[in-house]
Design a protein around this motif. Sequence first.
Motif, short mmCIF file in Angstrom:
data_model
loop_
_atom_site.label_atom_id
_atom_site.label_comp_id
_atom_site.label_asym_id
_atom_site.label_seq_id
_atom_site.Cartn_x
_atom_site.Cartn_y
_atom_site.Cartn_z
N MET A 1 0.84 -1.20 0.00
CA MET A 1 0.00 0.00 0.00
C MET A 1 0.87 1.24 0.00
N ASP B 1 -3.97 5.28 -1.71
CA ASP B 1 -4.72 4.07 -2.02
C ASP B 1 -6.05 4.05 -1.28
N HIS B 2 -7.07 3.49 -1.91
CA HIS B 2 -8.38 3.32 -1.28
C HIS B 2 -8.38 1.99 -0.52
N LYS C 1 -6.54 -3.19 0.44
CA LYS C 1 -6.60 -2.25 -0.68
C LYS C 1 -7.69 -2.69 -1.65
N HIS D 1 -9.48 1.46 -7.06
CA HIS D 1 -9.60 2.91 -6.90
C HIS D 1 -10.95 3.42 -7.37
#
Length: 394
Positions: A101, A105-106, A179, A182
């Motif tokens: 990550m 990052d989402h 993660k 996106h």
Amino acid sequence: MAIIQMNTTSNSKNMTTTAGKVITCKAAVAWGPGQPLAIEEIQVDIPQKMEVRIKILFTSICHTDLGAWQGKNEAQRVYPRIFGHEASGVVESVGEGVEDMKAGDHVVPIFNGECGDCVFCKSKTSNLCKKFRVDPFKSVMANDGRTRFWTKQGEPIYHFLNTSTFSEYTVIDSACVVKVDHDAPLKTMTLLSCGVSTGLGAAWNTADVQPGSSVAVFGLGAVGLAVVEGARSRGASRIIGVDINSEKLSRGEAMGVTDVINPLELNKPVHEEIRGISEGGVDFSFECAGNLDVLREAFLSSHEGWGLTVLLGIHQTPKTLPLHPMELFDGRRIIGSVFGDFKGKSQLPEFAKQCMHGTVKLNDFITHELPFSEINQAFQLLMDGKSLRCILHL
């Protein structure tokens, strides 16, 4: 409901100015059992080795948060504390050694982590982790046994369920951060942190419901309805919903329940009713209420010879299973399911993609949305049985 658009470009710029620094932000702090959560300014430390600091954008409330806040288990009474374990957000910065990550990052946090290296994580038959499995008594970070939250006066504030998401920023072990794509809508991804993954995973992974199966779900809260969604998506022919709340029964019918049962309206045990309408019992029953009497009814509702009961409810009391050992010789089985038997970091990203493509109708689980400042109202909605998931916007 108001929809808040997230400006990821602005967030990324802000995060470059906070990396490596202590952050002052707002959090909902629990000072004692049952006391209203206080919106306080707190200090959030920098992430240490193998830790991630996240800017939380959305969070929601689960019955596990509710039970912990009420102090139902004395051993969990560690204060002050920041509860919360269903959320989504953006990585603000990472600590030494984090390679999967980066800032921007989402992500979604998970209470049942996956280090990837221990004997549990390497097993194909378990989703537990030796070091980062769910632990409601854990209140500090695994790295050094210290907290990453402090009051402005320097008093430590303790962690909860590996996550502590009732804060604008939180620090989490990287093993407990997933993660996601996106493009995934973070508001609905919040639900994958606990409730939907737990219930739907119990139907898909633990029970492995097959087309044509019969299912009974005891307790139609968010987890129970996630079981319903999982059974529906797998092609179950009969889904029996059991609850004493008529509103939840109606909601269940809208989401795929084929038969509803309100125990308060029966003059006989629930299991007798279910056996009568399902040719001797269901293939799978799911206990989502955290009640031992309900658990026994769920067990007896399953079919002799092959029926499987999956335990999902959180049982706070020290009482043991309400079963006689000889009852297991009738061919019925019972098993518990943690996080729907999903391995969080390795399997949740694919599940998130399935949700993006409409396999699971996540929006149906969001019944309310409120600003983070109204978190106590969100707790009340859950206590009153009026909400499935109330999304809080930070």
